[in-house]
Design a protein around this motif. Sequence first.
Motif, PDB file in Angstrom:
ATOM      1  N   ALA A  61       0.829  -1.203   0.000  1.00 38.92           N
ATOM      2  CA  ALA A  61       0.000   0.000   0.000  1.00 38.92           C
ATOM      3  C   ALA A  61       0.866   1.257   0.000  1.00 38.92           C
ATOM      4  CB  ALA A  61      -0.935  -0.006   1.209  1.00 38.92           C
ATOM      5  N   VAL A  62       1.875   1.289   0.862  1.00 41.17           N
ATOM      6  CA  VAL A  62       2.758   2.461   0.930  1.00 41.17           C
ATOM      7  C   VAL A  62       3.548   2.614  -0.366  1.00 41.17           C
ATOM      8  CG1 VAL A  62       4.771   3.439   2.091  1.00 41.17           C
ATOM      9  CG2 VAL A  62       2.938   2.423   3.442  1.00 41.17           C
ATOM     10  N   ALA A  63       4.000   1.489  -0.936  1.00 44.71           N
ATOM     11  CA  ALA A  63       4.834   1.546  -2.137  1.00 44.71           C
ATOM     12  C   ALA A  63       4.073   2.053  -3.353  1.00 44.71           C
ATOM     13  CB  ALA A  63       5.421   0.169  -2.424  1.00 44.71           C
ATOM     14  N   GLN A  64       2.758   1.838  -3.412  1.00 41.34           N
ATOM     15  CA  GLN A  64       1.998   2.225  -4.611  1.00 41.34           C
ATOM     16  C   GLN A  64       1.631   3.706  -4.631  1.00 41.34           C
ATOM     17  OE1 GLN A  64      -2.404   1.550  -4.841  1.00 41.34           O
ATOM     18  NE2 GLN A  64      -2.020   0.126  -3.155  1.00 41.34           N
ATOM     19  N   VAL A  65       1.807   4.396  -3.511  1.00 41.02           N
ATOM     20  CA  VAL A  65       1.408   5.810  -3.435  1.00 41.02           C
ATOM     21  C   VAL A  65       2.483   6.691  -4.067  1.00 41.02           C
ATOM     22  CG1 VAL A  65       0.900   7.720  -1.868  1.00 41.02           C
ATOM     23  CG2 VAL A  65       0.064   5.416  -1.349  1.00 41.02           C
ATOM     24  N   PRO A  66       2.123   7.481  -5.078  1.00 42.94           N
ATOM     25  CA  PRO A  66       3.106   8.395  -5.690  1.00 42.94           C
ATOM     26  C   PRO A  66       3.345   9.610  -4.803  1.00 42.94           C
ATOM     27  CG  PRO A  66       0.971   8.617  -6.766  1.00 42.94           C
ATOM     28  CD  PRO A  66       0.829   7.508  -5.774  1.00 42.94           C
ATOM     29  N   TRP A  67       4.520  10.213  -4.950  1.00 41.34           N
ATOM     30  CA  TRP A  67       4.874  11.400  -4.182  1.00 41.34           C
ATOM     31  C   TRP A  67       5.092  12.574  -5.134  1.00 41.34           C
ATOM     32  CZ3 TRP A  67       5.674  11.680   1.263  1.00 41.34           C
ATOM     33  CH2 TRP A  67       5.434  10.471   1.931  1.00 41.34           C
ATOM     34  N   VAL A  68       4.708  13.753  -4.697  1.00 35.77           N
ATOM     35  CA  VAL A  68       4.843  14.955  -5.522  1.00 35.77           C
ATOM     36  C   VAL A  68       5.693  15.973  -4.778  1.00 35.77           C
ATOM     37  CG1 VAL A  68       2.669  14.623  -6.751  1.00 35.77           C
ATOM     38  CG2 VAL A  68       2.680  15.870  -4.592  1.00 35.77           C
ATOM     39  N   VAL A  69       6.384  16.803  -5.549  1.00 34.10           N
ATOM     40  CA  VAL A  69       7.232  17.856  -4.990  1.00 34.10           C
ATOM     41  C   VAL A  69       6.468  19.169  -5.041  1.00 34.10           C
ATOM     42  CG1 VAL A  69       9.421  19.077  -5.187  1.00 34.10           C
ATOM     43  CG2 VAL A  69       9.288  16.634  -5.757  1.00 34.10           C
ATOM     44  N   LYS A  70       6.458  19.880  -3.921  1.00 29.94           N
ATOM     45  CA  LYS A  70       5.742  21.148  -3.848  1.00 29.94           C
ATOM     46  C   LYS A  70       6.671  22.248  -3.359  1.00 29.94           C
ATOM     47  CE  LYS A  70       1.203  19.051  -3.018  1.00 29.94           C
ATOM     48  NZ  LYS A  70       0.014  18.992  -2.124  1.00 29.94           N
ATOM     49  N   ARG A  71       6.253  23.473  -3.670  1.00 27.56           N
ATOM     50  CA  ARG A  71       7.026  24.648  -3.268  1.00 27.56           C
ATOM     51  C   ARG A  71       6.105  25.584  -2.485  1.00 27.56           C
ATOM     52  NH1 ARG A  71      11.457  26.077  -6.012  1.00 27.56           N
ATOM     53  NH2 ARG A  71      10.654  25.045  -7.894  1.00 27.56           N
ATOM     54  N   ALA A  72       6.623  26.177  -1.405  1.00 27.71           N
ATOM     55  CA  ALA A  72       5.812  27.082  -0.599  1.00 27.71           C
ATOM     56  C   ALA A  72       5.576  28.385  -1.345  1.00 27.71           C
ATOM     57  CB  ALA A  72       6.505  27.357   0.736  1.00 27.71           C
ATOM     58  N   VAL A  73       4.304  28.755  -1.452  1.00 31.25           N
ATOM     59  CA  VAL A  73       3.921  30.033  -2.051  1.00 31.25           C
ATOM     60  C   VAL A  73       2.983  30.710  -1.058  1.00 31.25           C
ATOM     61  CG1 VAL A  73       2.807  31.204  -3.979  1.00 31.25           C
ATOM     62  CG2 VAL A  73       4.103  29.088  -4.383  1.00 31.25           C
ATOM     63  N   GLY A  74       3.536  31.652  -0.300  1.00 27.43           N
ATOM     64  CA  GLY A  74       2.754  32.255   0.774  1.00 27.43           C
ATOM     65  C   GLY A  74       2.504  31.232   1.866  1.00 27.43           C
ATOM     66  N   ASN A  75       1.244  31.056   2.219  1.00 27.19           N
ATOM     67  CA  ASN A  75       0.870  30.092   3.245  1.00 27.19           C
ATOM     68  C   ASN A  75       0.428  28.759   2.655  1.00 27.19           C
ATOM     69  OD1 ASN A  75       1.355  31.965   5.307  1.00 27.19           O
ATOM     70  ND2 ASN A  75      -0.719  32.830   5.101  1.00 27.19           N
ATOM     71  N   GLU A  76       0.564  28.587   1.357  1.00 31.83           N
ATOM     72  CA  GLU A  76       0.121  27.360   0.708  1.00 31.83           C
ATOM     73  C   GLU A  76       1.279  26.726  -0.055  1.00 31.83           C
ATOM     74  OE1 GLU A  76      -3.187  28.272  -1.744  1.00 31.83           O
ATOM     75  OE2 GLU A  76      -4.519  28.792  -0.069  1.00 31.83           O
ATOM     76  N   TYR A  77       1.053  25.479  -0.485  1.00 33.34           N
ATOM     77  CA  TYR A  77       2.040  24.751  -1.273  1.00 33.34           C
ATOM     78  C   TYR A  77       1.488  24.503  -2.667  1.00 33.34           C
ATOM     79  CZ  TYR A  77       4.789  23.749   2.919  1.00 33.34           C
ATOM     80  OH  TYR A  77       5.552  23.853   4.048  1.00 33.34           O
ATOM     81  N   GLU A  78       2.309  24.805  -3.663  1.00 33.12           N
ATOM     82  CA  GLU A  78       1.939  24.540  -5.047  1.00 33.12           C
ATOM     83  C   GLU A  78       2.921  23.546  -5.645  1.00 33.12           C
ATOM     84  OE1 GLU A  78       1.794  28.154  -7.218  1.00 33.12           O
ATOM     85  OE2 GLU A  78       0.079  28.968  -6.090  1.00 33.12           O
ATOM     86  N   GLU A  79       2.421  22.706  -6.539  1.00 33.52           N
ATOM     87  CA  GLU A  79       3.267  21.667  -7.124  1.00 33.52           C
ATOM     88  C   GLU A  79       4.383  22.299  -7.956  1.00 33.52           C
ATOM     89  OE1 GLU A  79       2.787  17.487  -9.628  1.00 33.52           O
ATOM     90  OE2 GLU A  79       1.029  18.528  -8.804  1.00 33.52           O
ATOM     91  N   ALA A  80       5.592  21.819  -7.734  1.00 34.44           N
ATOM     92  CA  ALA A  80       6.763  22.314  -8.470  1.00 34.44           C
ATOM     93  C   ALA A  80       7.114  21.350  -9.587  1.00 34.44           C
ATOM     94  CB  ALA A  80       7.942  22.490  -7.517  1.00 34.44           C
ATOM     95  N   THR A  83      12.698  19.814 -10.527  1.00 34.30           N
ATOM     96  CA  THR A  83      13.633  20.221  -9.483  1.00 34.30           C
ATOM     97  C   THR A  83      14.638  19.093  -9.222  1.00 34.30           C
ATOM     98  OG1 THR A  83      12.353  19.326  -7.639  1.00 34.30           O
ATOM     99  CG2 THR A  83      11.770  21.536  -8.424  1.00 34.30           C
ATOM    100  N   PRO A  84      15.759  19.372  -8.555  1.00 30.53           N
ATOM    101  CA  PRO A  84      16.701  18.302  -8.200  1.00 30.53           C
ATOM    102  C   PRO A  84      16.054  17.216  -7.338  1.00 30.53           C
ATOM    103  CG  PRO A  84      17.734  20.441  -7.936  1.00 30.53           C
ATOM    104  CD  PRO A  84      16.292  20.704  -8.208  1.00 30.53           C
ATOM    105  N   LEU A  85      15.063  17.602  -6.538  1.00 33.37           N
ATOM    106  CA  LEU A  85      14.368  16.614  -5.709  1.00 33.37           C
ATOM    107  C   LEU A  85      13.549  15.659  -6.574  1.00 33.37           C
ATOM    108  CD1 LEU A  85      13.815  15.591  -2.897  1.00 33.37           C
ATOM    109  CD2 LEU A  85      12.009  17.315  -2.651  1.00 33.37           C
ATOM    110  N   HIS A  86      12.986  16.176  -7.692  1.00 37.31           N
ATOM    111  CA  HIS A  86      12.292  15.302  -8.646  1.00 37.31           C
ATOM    112  C   HIS A  86      13.225  14.202  -9.140  1.00 37.31           C
ATOM    113  CE1 HIS A  86       9.139  18.482  -9.117  1.00 37.31           C
ATOM    114  NE2 HIS A  86       8.389  17.428  -9.370  1.00 37.31           N
ATOM    115  N   ARG A  87      14.420  14.605  -9.514  1.00 40.24           N
ATOM    116  CA  ARG A  87      15.368  13.632 -10.068  1.00 40.24           C
ATOM    117  C   ARG A  87      15.776  12.602  -9.020  1.00 40.24           C
ATOM    118  NH1 ARG A  87      16.835  18.502 -12.594  1.00 40.24           N
ATOM    119  NH2 ARG A  87      18.430  19.016 -11.030  1.00 40.24           N
ATOM    120  N   LEU A  88      15.826  13.014  -7.757  1.00 41.95           N
ATOM    121  CA  LEU A  88      16.173  12.077  -6.695  1.00 41.95           C
ATOM    122  C   LEU A  88      15.057  11.058  -6.480  1.00 41.95           C
ATOM    123  CD1 LEU A  88      18.384  11.485  -4.595  1.00 41.95           C
ATOM    124  CD2 LEU A  88      17.128  12.921  -2.988  1.00 41.95           C
ATOM    125  N   ILE A  89      13.809  11.502  -6.567  1.00 46.82           N
ATOM    126  CA  ILE A  89      12.675  10.583  -6.406  1.00 46.82           C
ATOM    127  C   ILE A  89      12.568   9.639  -7.597  1.00 46.82           C
ATOM    128  CG2 ILE A  89      10.155  10.473  -6.303  1.00 46.82           C
ATOM    129  CD1 ILE A  89      10.189  12.999  -4.683  1.00 46.82           C
TER     130      ILE A  89
END
Length: 417
Positions: A61-80, A83-89
């Motif tokens: 179950a944990v392995a099938q869940v995809p992960w997304v990279v986000k960037r802080a914009v004000g008080n919220e997070y928007e998908e980035a 990024t270098p973190l994308h390449r690491l994932i």
Amino acid sequence: MGIFDKFKRPVETKSVSLPEVLFTFNRGFPQWQKWDTETAIEEGLKASSIFYACCRLRADAVAQVPWVVKRAVGNEYEEAENTPLHRLIERPNNSFSWSEMMEQLTYHLDLAGNSYWSILRAGNEGLPRELWTLLPQAIKIVPGREQLVEKYRYDYRGTIKDINAEDMLHVKTANPNDFLFGLPTIQAAGRAVDIDREAGNWQYSSLHNRGVSDYAIIIDPTTTPEQVERLKELHKQRNAGPDNARSPLLSTRDIKTMNQTAVEMDFVNSRTKVWEEIASAMGVPLPMIGVLENATLANVETSRKIFWMDTIIPLLRKIRSQLNSQLASEFGLYLDYDLSNVEALREDYGQKLEAAERLFRLGVPFNRINEVLELEIGEIEGGDTGYLPAGLIPSDLEPIELADADPDTLKRIAYGK
């Protein structure tokens, strides 16, 4: 103030941090986890099919869940993007995928209470470039004075290597009795796993040896021990084994039939209780591991939702917290899991339509309903106007505050909560 009070030395009060008071006498010496992970694997994971099924379900179950990279914009997070973190994932290292790393992490938490990822750095900024999972049974910890962990020591089968604390990603479960090592899930279910393993061994021996005999052959008391052993061997050759199962027995001796006791007949039922205990400790409903007694389609579907809501999502939150604290923060980014494609969490579309109809009758514009309930219909012309039931009068003639309500409020109203 008295005349002598000014001569009193002021009392100094100072709080302390955990590293200052922990392991005062043996600071600097590596600490082992008080748990044998290899035994947990051999005598738990490999020996109990129910425990293995629970671990596999959690890890899958944990392995099938995809992960997304986000960037802080004000008080919220928007998908980035990109990024270098994308390449690491996308490529943690040249041997394992991100999904495999997550699968191993979950197994290690269940069996050891800890999961360790070694961080390899590169570039002028020394950012993480590769992640490698390490065996938890090989890790020792050297406590620090200003931080809880000064360094990790990998010590396994002749290989010894020290790893700085900042170069190790350590995810652990909560342990009320230990600040350095997590509490393995199997430890709470250890007694039940032991019983299930031994019960399986008993059944295997019973099948192989016909552990509870169906009959006893009465021999002459004057028979010598050598003759008795010879008779046993002849009987085994002629009647034991799958080819002779339930074949008629011919003998010149008296034969006494032996029936199973009530305790032996209740053996399978008692094993089911043990399975329930294991599954409860692992947070896995019984229908999820194939115990379908009294199961219906409705409660099987409910079991899947309970499994995700009460077991997997809290585990993902713990993992997310550690990944952001120890990894994503170095990139100035944020990692989040994406549950949008988990079928067990999707609401029944028929319920969505009923909820949409309820909101529409309350004058909420259709496009707003489509957005909040995620009907995936797309915007329609005129859908930004709400209508009242009486003659379908445009609701913009009289302001309706409900149309501007926040999504959570609209969902509660829509589903009658």
